[in-house]
Design a protein around this motif. Structure first.
Motif, PDB file in Angstrom:
ATOM      1  N   ILE A 112      97.155 -34.109 -15.525  1.00  0.00           N
ATOM      2  CA  ILE A 112      97.298 -32.755 -16.045  1.00  0.00           C
ATOM      3  C   ILE A 112      98.785 -32.434 -15.995  1.00  0.00           C
ATOM      4  CG2 ILE A 112      96.779 -30.325 -15.688  1.00  0.00           C
ATOM      5  CD1 ILE A 112      94.083 -31.119 -14.584  1.00  0.00           C
ATOM      6  N   LEU A 113      99.347 -32.128 -17.157  1.00  0.00           N
ATOM      7  CA  LEU A 113     100.779 -31.883 -17.278  1.00  0.00           C
ATOM      8  C   LEU A 113     101.110 -30.424 -16.971  1.00  0.00           C
ATOM      9  CD1 LEU A 113     101.292 -33.764 -20.647  1.00  0.00           C
ATOM     10  CD2 LEU A 113     101.907 -34.586 -18.381  1.00  0.00           C
ATOM     11  N   PRO A 114     102.368 -30.139 -16.603  1.00  0.00           N
ATOM     12  CA  PRO A 114     102.780 -28.742 -16.436  1.00  0.00           C
ATOM     13  C   PRO A 114     102.754 -28.004 -17.783  1.00  0.00           C
ATOM     14  CG  PRO A 114     104.360 -30.250 -15.429  1.00  0.00           C
ATOM     15  CD  PRO A 114     103.397 -31.073 -16.194  1.00  0.00           C
ATOM     16  N   GLN A 150      91.038 -41.287  -4.955  1.00  0.00           N
ATOM     17  CA  GLN A 150      89.800 -40.914  -5.636  1.00  0.00           C
ATOM     18  C   GLN A 150      89.466 -39.446  -5.404  1.00  0.00           C
ATOM     19  OE1 GLN A 150      86.940 -43.707  -4.141  1.00  0.00           O
ATOM     20  NE2 GLN A 150      87.315 -45.183  -5.779  1.00  0.00           N
ATOM     21  N   LYS A 151      89.692 -38.957  -4.209  1.00  0.00           N
ATOM     22  CA  LYS A 151      89.426 -37.562  -3.892  1.00  0.00           C
ATOM     23  C   LYS A 151      90.360 -36.642  -4.683  1.00  0.00           C
ATOM     24  CE  LYS A 151      89.075 -34.373  -0.034  1.00  0.00           C
ATOM     25  NZ  LYS A 151      89.276 -34.191   1.411  1.00  0.00           N
ATOM     26  N   GLU A 152      91.638 -37.023  -4.808  1.00  0.00           N
ATOM     27  CA  GLU A 152      92.587 -36.225  -5.573  1.00  0.00           C
ATOM     28  C   GLU A 152      92.201 -36.162  -7.049  1.00  0.00           C
ATOM     29  OE1 GLU A 152      96.348 -38.072  -4.822  1.00  0.00           O
ATOM     30  OE2 GLU A 152      96.506 -37.231  -2.807  1.00  0.00           O
ATOM     31  N   VAL A 153      91.751 -37.287  -7.614  1.00  0.00           N
ATOM     32  CA  VAL A 153      91.340 -37.322  -9.012  1.00  0.00           C
ATOM     33  C   VAL A 153      90.100 -36.459  -9.221  1.00  0.00           C
ATOM     34  CG1 VAL A 153      90.381 -38.813 -10.823  1.00  0.00           C
ATOM     35  CG2 VAL A 153      92.383 -39.540  -9.543  1.00  0.00           C
ATOM     36  N   ARG A 154      89.144 -36.551  -8.301  1.00  0.00           N
ATOM     37  CA  ARG A 154      87.934 -35.716  -8.390  1.00  0.00           C
ATOM     38  C   ARG A 154      88.292 -34.233  -8.375  1.00  0.00           C
ATOM     39  NH1 ARG A 154      85.205 -39.097  -4.974  1.00  0.00           N
ATOM     40  NH2 ARG A 154      85.899 -37.884  -3.204  1.00  0.00           N
ATOM     41  N   ASN A 155      89.206 -33.839  -7.482  1.00  0.00           N
ATOM     42  CA  ASN A 155      89.620 -32.435  -7.397  1.00  0.00           C
ATOM     43  C   ASN A 155      90.363 -32.002  -8.655  1.00  0.00           C
ATOM     44  OD1 ASN A 155      88.473 -32.197  -4.881  1.00  0.00           O
ATOM     45  ND2 ASN A 155      90.372 -32.594  -3.781  1.00  0.00           N
ATOM     46  N   MET A 156      91.202 -32.891  -9.218  1.00  0.00           N
ATOM     47  CA  MET A 156      91.947 -32.574 -10.436  1.00  0.00           C
ATOM     48  C   MET A 156      90.977 -32.325 -11.587  1.00  0.00           C
ATOM     49  SD  MET A 156      94.452 -34.961 -12.733  1.00  0.00           S
ATOM     50  CE  MET A 156      93.071 -36.006 -13.170  1.00  0.00           C
ATOM     51  N   LEU A 157      89.983 -33.205 -11.748  1.00  0.00           N
ATOM     52  CA  LEU A 157      89.021 -33.054 -12.835  1.00  0.00           C
ATOM     53  C   LEU A 157      88.158 -31.811 -12.658  1.00  0.00           C
ATOM     54  CD1 LEU A 157      87.919 -36.753 -13.393  1.00  0.00           C
ATOM     55  CD2 LEU A 157      89.574 -35.420 -14.704  1.00  0.00           C
TER      56      LEU A 157
END
Length: 88
Positions: free
Chosen positions: A79-81, A25-32
């Motif tokens: 998020i893609l390269p 969940q933390k990784e998804v929050r940071n990605m967004l």
């Protein structure tokens, strides 16, 4: 001594189930939060496109030339390269 197995079960559950989910969940929050205009993304529905607008709760995704859809930020899964869309 009778509570030891219960405490042990809770500790195992925490390290096997709860902690990894919190990390994801933390990784998804940071990605967004790090999403910017020009990023190539995949949504929950499988739509691939390039981010054209980033708002507080919504994101504009260009899926073809001149075709833009608006989706919730939480609908973005990956998020893609850069350059991935051209290779499809």
């Amino acid at each position: 001594m009778t509570f030891l197995p219960l405490l042990l079960m809770f500790a195992v559950l925490y390290f096997i189930m709860i902690r990894p989910q919190m990390k994801r969940q933390k990784e998804v929050r940071n990605m967004l939060a790090a999403m910017t205009k020009g990023d190539e993304v995949i949504t929950n529905g499988g739509v691939v496109g390039k981010v054209s607008k980033v708002g507080e709760a919504y994101v504009g995704v260009e899926i073809a030339d001149g075709v833009e859809i608006t989706v919730q930020k939480t609908a973005v899964t990956t998020i893609l390269p850069k350059g991935t869309i051209k290779s499809l």
